[in-house]
Design a protein around this motif. Structure first.
Motif, PDB file in Angstrom:
ATOM      1  N   ALA A  76       5.816   9.766  35.782  1.00 43.60           N
ATOM      2  CA  ALA A  76       6.361   8.797  35.593  1.00 43.60           C
ATOM      3  C   ALA A  76       7.430   7.971  35.695  1.00 43.60           C
ATOM      4  O   ALA A  76       6.890   6.896  36.186  1.00 43.60           O
ATOM      5  CB  ALA A  76       5.654   8.333  34.340  1.00 43.60           C
ATOM      6  N   ASP A  77       8.536   8.668  36.468  1.00 44.33           N
ATOM      7  CA  ASP A  77       9.967   7.077  36.547  1.00 44.33           C
ATOM      8  C   ASP A  77       9.901   7.885  37.773  1.00 44.33           C
ATOM      9  O   ASP A  77      11.171   7.232  38.156  1.00 44.33           O
ATOM     10  CB  ASP A  77      10.764   8.279  35.729  1.00 44.33           C
ATOM     11  CG  ASP A  77      11.249  10.029  35.102  1.00 44.33           C
ATOM     12  OD1 ASP A  77      10.461  10.648  36.412  1.00 44.33           O
ATOM     13  OD2 ASP A  77      12.211  10.799  34.774  1.00 44.33           O
ATOM     14  N   ASP A  78       9.008   8.200  38.669  1.00 44.35           N
ATOM     15  CA  ASP A  78       9.905   8.572  40.506  1.00 44.35           C
ATOM     16  C   ASP A  78       9.172   6.966  40.484  1.00 44.35           C
ATOM     17  O   ASP A  78       8.096   6.420  40.971  1.00 44.35           O
ATOM     18  CB  ASP A  78       8.521  10.001  40.842  1.00 44.35           C
ATOM     19  CG  ASP A  78       8.958   9.613  42.724  1.00 44.35           C
ATOM     20  OD1 ASP A  78       9.244   8.510  43.036  1.00 44.35           O
ATOM     21  OD2 ASP A  78       9.495  10.788  42.850  1.00 44.35           O
ATOM     22  N   THR A  79      10.279   6.411  41.129  1.00 50.05           N
ATOM     23  CA  THR A  79       9.842   5.099  41.479  1.00 50.05           C
ATOM     24  C   THR A  79       8.668   4.740  42.633  1.00 50.05           C
ATOM     25  O   THR A  79       8.170   3.097  42.811  1.00 50.05           O
ATOM     26  CB  THR A  79      10.501   4.391  42.152  1.00 50.05           C
ATOM     27  OG1 THR A  79      10.890   5.309  43.180  1.00 50.05           O
ATOM     28  CG2 THR A  79      12.319   4.096  41.211  1.00 50.05           C
ATOM     29  N   ARG A  80       7.708   6.180  43.459  1.00 50.29           N
ATOM     30  CA  ARG A  80       6.894   6.136  44.044  1.00 50.29           C
ATOM     31  C   ARG A  80       5.734   5.543  43.051  1.00 50.29           C
ATOM     32  O   ARG A  80       4.109   5.942  44.116  1.00 50.29           O
ATOM     33  CB  ARG A  80       6.937   6.748  45.143  1.00 50.29           C
ATOM     34  CG  ARG A  80       8.200   6.013  45.499  1.00 50.29           C
ATOM     35  CD  ARG A  80       8.764   7.849  46.600  1.00 50.29           C
ATOM     36  NE  ARG A  80       9.249   8.609  46.026  1.00 50.29           N
ATOM     37  CZ  ARG A  80       8.724   9.790  46.629  1.00 50.29           C
ATOM     38  NH1 ARG A  80       9.592   9.860  47.971  1.00 50.29           N
ATOM     39  NH2 ARG A  80       9.476  11.440  45.980  1.00 50.29           N
ATOM     40  N   SER A  81       5.347   6.449  41.785  1.00 48.53           N
ATOM     41  CA  SER A  81       4.750   6.819  40.904  1.00 48.53           C
ATOM     42  C   SER A  81       3.811   5.157  41.159  1.00 48.53           C
ATOM     43  O   SER A  81       4.478   4.185  40.960  1.00 48.53           O
ATOM     44  CB  SER A  81       4.510   7.159  39.577  1.00 48.53           C
ATOM     45  OG  SER A  81       5.344   6.583  39.065  1.00 48.53           O
ATOM     46  N   ALA A  83       2.238   4.752  37.904  1.00 55.72           N
ATOM     47  CA  ALA A  83       3.263   4.760  36.032  1.00 55.72           C
ATOM     48  C   ALA A  83       3.508   4.047  36.635  1.00 55.72           C
ATOM     49  O   ALA A  83       4.295   3.061  35.546  1.00 55.72           O
ATOM     50  CB  ALA A  83       3.256   6.124  35.772  1.00 55.72           C
ATOM     51  N   PHE A  84       5.223   3.832  37.242  1.00 56.38           N
ATOM     52  CA  PHE A  84       6.382   3.274  37.247  1.00 56.38           C
ATOM     53  C   PHE A  84       5.854   1.682  37.712  1.00 56.38           C
ATOM     54  O   PHE A  84       6.106   0.636  37.691  1.00 56.38           O
ATOM     55  CB  PHE A  84       6.987   3.868  38.715  1.00 56.38           C
ATOM     56  CG  PHE A  84       9.243   3.365  38.689  1.00 56.38           C
ATOM     57  CD1 PHE A  84       9.852   4.317  37.865  1.00 56.38           C
ATOM     58  CD2 PHE A  84       8.815   2.330  39.978  1.00 56.38           C
ATOM     59  CE1 PHE A  84      11.460   3.294  38.249  1.00 56.38           C
ATOM     60  CE2 PHE A  84       9.917   1.566  39.439  1.00 56.38           C
ATOM     61  CZ  PHE A  84      11.144   2.374  38.904  1.00 56.38           C
ATOM     62  N   PHE A  85       4.812   1.569  38.954  1.00 57.80           N
ATOM     63  CA  PHE A  85       4.249   0.746  39.412  1.00 57.80           C
ATOM     64  C   PHE A  85       3.669  -0.124  38.375  1.00 57.80           C
ATOM     65  O   PHE A  85       4.215  -1.335  38.100  1.00 57.80           O
ATOM     66  CB  PHE A  85       3.444   0.289  40.636  1.00 57.80           C
ATOM     67  CG  PHE A  85       2.720  -0.124  40.775  1.00 57.80           C
ATOM     68  CD1 PHE A  85       2.979  -1.184  42.145  1.00 57.80           C
ATOM     69  CD2 PHE A  85       1.459  -0.970  40.544  1.00 57.80           C
ATOM     70  CE1 PHE A  85       2.269  -2.031  42.376  1.00 57.80           C
ATOM     71  CE2 PHE A  85       0.653  -2.200  40.534  1.00 57.80           C
ATOM     72  CZ  PHE A  85       0.799  -2.557  41.551  1.00 57.80           C
ATOM     73  N   MET A  86       3.009   0.566  37.244  1.00 60.90           N
ATOM     74  CA  MET A  86       2.550  -0.151  36.246  1.00 60.90           C
ATOM     75  C   MET A  86       3.860  -1.127  35.752  1.00 60.90           C
ATOM     76  O   MET A  86       3.632  -1.657  35.183  1.00 60.90           O
ATOM     77  CB  MET A  86       1.651  -0.168  35.281  1.00 60.90           C
ATOM     78  CG  MET A  86       0.752   0.856  36.151  1.00 60.90           C
ATOM     79  SD  MET A  86      -0.575  -0.422  36.708  1.00 60.90           S
ATOM     80  CE  MET A  86      -0.998  -1.382  35.835  1.00 60.90           C
ATOM     81  N   LYS A  87       4.829  -0.001  35.143  1.00 55.75           N
ATOM     82  CA  LYS A  87       5.516  -0.814  34.449  1.00 55.75           C
ATOM     83  C   LYS A  87       6.634  -1.616  35.170  1.00 55.75           C
ATOM     84  O   LYS A  87       6.848  -2.760  33.441  1.00 55.75           O
ATOM     85  CB  LYS A  87       7.022   0.411  34.150  1.00 55.75           C
ATOM     86  CG  LYS A  87       6.265   1.131  32.982  1.00 55.75           C
ATOM     87  CD  LYS A  87       7.686   2.318  32.369  1.00 55.75           C
ATOM     88  CE  LYS A  87       6.937   3.808  32.380  1.00 55.75           C
ATOM     89  NZ  LYS A  87       7.849   4.762  32.724  1.00 55.75           N
ATOM     90  N   LYS A  88       6.599  -1.613  36.025  1.00 52.60           N
ATOM     91  CA  LYS A  88       7.324  -2.629  36.759  1.00 52.60           C
ATOM     92  C   LYS A  88       6.802  -4.160  36.830  1.00 52.60           C
ATOM     93  O   LYS A  88       7.267  -5.272  36.740  1.00 52.60           O
ATOM     94  CB  LYS A  88       8.033  -2.532  38.442  1.00 52.60           C
ATOM     95  CG  LYS A  88       8.638  -3.207  39.242  1.00 52.60           C
ATOM     96  CD  LYS A  88       9.071  -2.218  40.307  1.00 52.60           C
ATOM     97  CE  LYS A  88       8.714  -3.245  42.012  1.00 52.60           C
ATOM     98  NZ  LYS A  88       9.120  -2.649  42.497  1.00 52.60           N
TER      99      LYS A  88
END
Ligand code: GLP
Length: 242
Positions: A76-81, A83-88
């Motif tokens: 989830a903390d990989d910027t390409r995931s 999960a990261f996209f949704m947070k950002k």
């Protein structure tokens, strides 16, 4: 059953219409559950939701979300995931509780156990709406052409065309994951309402197949013709072949 189609002049107008429908779903339900999607297409919608939240028009404090898919091997903390996209793009800007947001764990040791865990979550969280984009080959989620309509959450090998469409974020084809976890088509269809967004010329032929082609596993999105409450919002470019 027929798919409701809205055509808007451009991407901005498409995103505003989509936000209106999602916000209606949130306001109409005491404990709304939203099925969410990633990709370029829903980012305008997410921007609009964030803007409306900032203006006090909408709150997500009672909302739960379940995402469609995630790349295998990415945490989830990989910027390409995803999960990261949704947070950002959404979660870090609104009042949703992090524990109310569900996304498959691409970094799980055993992906088949992860799929079972996710299926269990989906069974217990009845989605009021499922947001979708569409792949240029007609895929929904990561359900590539040929996927059985009765599929539930599983590990998929991604089509070359899908990996090509998404290589931007990975800085080269060789870095794009080959596998992903995705909700199956039957999972997608079990949402009460479907909202699919498509923007741009490169989606026009998939949109045509989805709306006017015969219902066939060759075009996964064509199954939406059988959903009792499916809405599609297109911009001019995506609608040019219908
Ligand atoms: C990925 C996602 C899909 C998304 C599709 C289209 O394959 N798994 O959910 O609909 O891309 O993406 P875009 O909106 O960037 O065109």
């Amino acid at each position: 059953m027929s798919i409701k189609v809205f055509i808007r002049n451009d991407y901005q107008e498409l995103s505003i219409k989509a936000a209106e429908i999602v916000e209606e779903t949130v306001s109409d339900n005491p404990f709304p559950v939203l099925g969410l999607a990633t990709g370029k297409t829903p980012t305008g919608l997410y921007r609009q939701l964030v803007a409306d939240y900032s203006r006090g028009i909408i709150s997500f404090s009672n909302v739960k979300t379940v995402n469609l898919d995630e790349y295998a091997g990415l945490s989830a903390d990989d910027t390409r995931s995803f999960a990261f996209f949704m947070k950002k793009n959404l979660f870090s800007h609104i009042d949703i509780l992090p524990q109310n947001t569900y996304i498959p764990n691409g970094a799980a040791d055993d992906l088949s156990i992860e799929c079972r865990r996710y299926s269990y979550i989906l069974k217990n969280l009845k989605r009021d709406i499922q947001l979708l984009g569409i792949g240029s080959n007609g895929h929904i989620g990561f359900n590539e052409p040929g996927t059985p309509f009765d599929s539930t959450t599983y590990v998929v090998r991604l089509a070359e065309s899908t990996r090509k469409d998404n290589f931007g974020a990975f800085g080269g084809m060789e870095n794009v994951p080959e596998m992903a976890i995705t909700m199956g088509i039957s999972d997608i269809m079990s949402a009460k309402k479907i909202l699919l967004l498509a923007s741009g010329k490169n989606k026009a032929s998939a949109v045509r197949e989805m709306l006017l082609g015969k219902v066939s596993e060759d075009c996964p999105a064509s199954i939406l013709q059988r959903h009792p409450d499916a809405t599609v919002i297109l911009d001019r470019d995506a609608s040019r072949l219908i």
